[in-house]
Design an enzyme around this catalytic site. Structure first.
Site, PDB file in Angstrom:
ATOM      1  CE  LYS A 179      -1.757  -8.651  13.377  1.00  0.00           C
ATOM      2  NZ  LYS A 179      -0.748  -7.800  14.019  1.00  0.00           N
ATOM      3  N   GLY A 231      -2.369  -2.501   5.386  1.00  0.00           N
ATOM      4  CA  GLY A 231      -0.939  -2.752   5.577  1.00  0.00           C
ATOM      5  C   GLY A 231      -0.226  -2.741   4.245  1.00  0.00           C
ATOM      6  CB  SER A 232       3.118  -3.907   3.335  1.00  0.00           C
ATOM      7  OG  SER A 232       3.026  -5.259   3.730  1.00  0.00           O
ATOM      8  CB  THR A 233       1.520  -3.919  -1.774  1.00  0.00           C
ATOM      9  OG1 THR A 233       0.880  -2.635  -1.803  1.00  0.00           O
ATOM     10  CG2 THR A 233       1.145  -4.696  -3.021  1.00  0.00           C
ATOM     11  CB  ALA A 235       1.142  -8.092   4.497  1.00  0.00           C
ATOM     12  N   GLY A 236      -0.680  -7.840   1.897  1.00  0.00           N
ATOM     13  CA  GLY A 236      -2.011  -7.865   1.294  1.00  0.00           C
ATOM     14  C   GLY A 236      -2.144  -8.969   0.258  1.00  0.00           C
ATOM     15  CD  GLU A 253      -8.711   0.603   2.144  1.00  0.00           C
ATOM     16  OE1 GLU A 253      -8.001   1.354   1.457  1.00  0.00           O
ATOM     17  OE2 GLU A 253      -9.932   0.476   1.970  1.00  0.00           O
ATOM     18  CB  CYS A 289      -0.934   4.445   3.115  1.00  0.00           C
ATOM     19  SG  CYS A 289      -2.402   5.217   3.816  1.00  0.00           S
ATOM     20  CD  GLU A 388       4.006   2.353   1.093  1.00  0.00           C
ATOM     21  OE1 GLU A 388       4.137   1.157   1.375  1.00  0.00           O
ATOM     22  OE2 GLU A 388       2.936   2.978   1.212  1.00  0.00           O
TER      23      GLU A 388
END
Ligand code: NAD
Length: 481
Positions: A179, A231-233, A235-236, A253, A289, A388
């Site tokens: 995706k 992706g972002s923390t 969303a993670g 990641e 990142c 970030e």
């Protein structure tokens, strides 16, 4: 020139999407429309997962092939991508602002190297190992592919980060539904062409472009066996919660706020280290990142370091991402520029000293540009040092001695990258040992497929690349023979 795609790449074919929803992409440097593609809906994800499942379950299909046979197909894919490296680089530059001086090499060629590295690992990766039972007799240990993988990637390095997922997954015998982010959908069509041209069997790779909702749908899909996310923390964390509930393997990641530690003996001659410094801090306009965005400078050389970074940042040519002379292009979107500008304002209002940059570059009226920006006198606990920013903004933070530098480097929720700058290799090693991070560079920072890739703390769970990359897409089965 604007391209309009009407189909989705599912089951080895171009198929009509199930909904009329479209993704429109604009050139980050000019704000001009450059392309459109269908936005995948849930029914398209269902079709993609079903195609991946069929390809995986085929008793004479991809998952059952000899590793060498998969390796040959992967090598063909590497060659097809290599032939398209310029085109991929150009599309990525147009969409996310990565300078064209970098994109064919990074986005065009990293996937080629990643595929070839995985092929090289296959030679030493037996599917079955005979072992002796500890208590007498025989054992067989089988390395079996985990199944259908859902791979979700961000827009900043779309092709590179996809390859970190599909290359080891394919080597292991898995099939995958990728995706891409809506911001960078156009390059995924060139990738799909390469997949077709390489003769990768239908359903082994499927692509469902879309936003967060479609990603979330893929994560919880009942026929997906593993999620690989970059992706972002934020969303993670959401994805980890879902995968935790489903007991679904997941690799994460996530974000970073890495420290570049300048030791008091560092060679700071920009003619010598400028290129390495760029790679470690401001590459891809700061949309990276692992970027070393906290510059830790010794009190004894603090002013000198600030001056050098100010000179360094203001010397970088800012311009259209397609101009070969550009080293700092625009940010991916207006939303991203707004976010970066809010952080710059916050840095100033929190008392940091703006040394250079901070605004929009003169003469560039279109495009989502921000000047390379250096803050000095930054408190490591302040917002701009902890969060970030994901733009060309660096904070120079003072430390007293090496212990203090390591304490500051570790005083972060993140732990993804980092670097140490010194003329003394022994001091470099001593610092590297004590920084809590997943990767670190000495007088440079350049990831490589042979090095395990990933972070600690809020930067993620798991590793991609490196000698264990294929094992991350396998399950072990023990046979008591
Ligand atoms: P993002 O988390 O918003 O989106 C990343 C991808 O996940 C996109 O495809 C998005 O559509 C999808 N997504 C978002 N929320 C989701 C959810 N709840 N469920 C499923 N899918 C979801 O991140 P972004 O802004 O696109 O990318 C920048 C971030 O990625 C930064 O934080 C950066 O540090 C991180 N990143 C990490 C690495 C790494 O290797 N650790 C590499 C590059 C980027």
């Amino acid at each position: 020139m604007s391209v309009s795609h009407d189909k989705l790449f599912i089951g080895g074919d171009w198929v009509s999407p199930s909904s009329a929803a479209r993704i429109a992409v604009r050139n980050a440097s000019t704000e001009e429309p450059i392309g459109e593609a269908p936005e995948a809906a849930e029914a398209d994800v269902d079709a993609a997962v079903a195609a991946a499942r069929r390809a995986f379950d085929d008793p004479s299909g991809w998952s059952q092939w000899e590793p060498t046979q998969r390796g040959a197909a992967m090598e063909r894919l590497a060659s097809e991508l290599e032939a398209r490296a310029q085109e991929i680089g150009r599309l990525v530059s147009e969409q996310n602002g990565m300078p064209i001086a970098l994109s064919p090499l990074i986005e065009g060629m990293t996937p080629v190297g990643t595929l070839r590295y995985m092929v090289s690992l296959l030679a030493g990766s037996p599917v079955e190992e005979e072992a002796a039972r500890f208590l007498g007799g025989d054992l067989i240990i089988r390395h079996e592919p985990v199944g259908v993988v859902g791979g979700i990637v961000p827009w900043n390095y779309p092709q590179t980060l996809s390859s970190f997922k599909y290359a080891p997954a394919l080597a292991a015998g898995c099939t995958i539904v990728l995706k891409p982010s809506p911001e960078t959908v156009l390059d995924s069509y060139v990738f799909a062409e390469a997949v077709l041209a390489a003769g990768i069997p239908p359903g082994v790779i499927n692509i469902v472009p879309g936003g967060r909702d479609i990603g979330a749908y893929l994560v919880q899909h009942r026929d997906v066996d593993k999620i690989a996310f970059t992706g972002s923390t934020a969303a993670g964390r959401q994805i980890a919660e879902v995968c935790g509930r489903l007991l679904r393997p997941v690799s994460l990641e996530l974000g970073g706020k890495s420290a570049a530690i300048i030791l008091d003996d560092a060679d700071l001659d920009l003619a010598t280290i400028g290129q390495n410094l760029f790679a470690a801090t401001l590459v891809n306009n700061g949309q990276t990142c692992y970027a070393g965005t906290r510059i830790l400078a010794p009190r004894s050389r603090y002013d000198e370091v600030v001056d050098i970074f100010a000179a360094f940042a203001s010397s970088l040519p800012v311009g259209d991402a397609l101009d070969p002379g550009t080293l700092i292009g625009p940010l991916v979107s207006e939303r991203q520029r707004d976010r970066v500008e809010r952080y710059i304002a916050k840095g100033t209002s929190d008392g940091a000293r703006l040394v250079t940059g901070g605004g929009r570059p003169a003469g560039l009226d279109k495009g989502w540009f921000v000047q390379p920006t250096i803050f000095a006198d930054v408190d490591n606990r302040s917002t701009i040092a902890q969060e970030e920013i994901f733009g060309p903004v660096l904070s120079v933070i003072e430390y007293t001695d090496t212990d203090d530098a390591i304490r500051i480097a570790n005083d972060s929720d993140y732990g993804l990258g980092g670097s140490v700058w010194t003329t003394d290799p022994a001091r470099a090693r001593a610092v590297v040992r004590r920084v809590r991070t997943g990767t670190m560079g000495i007088n440079n920072y350049l990831p490589d497929p042979a090095g395990p890739w990933g972070g600690v703390k809020a930067s993620g769970i798991g590793r991609e690349l490196g000698p264990g990359a294929i094992a991350a897409y396998q399950q072990l089965k023990t046979v008591y023979a």
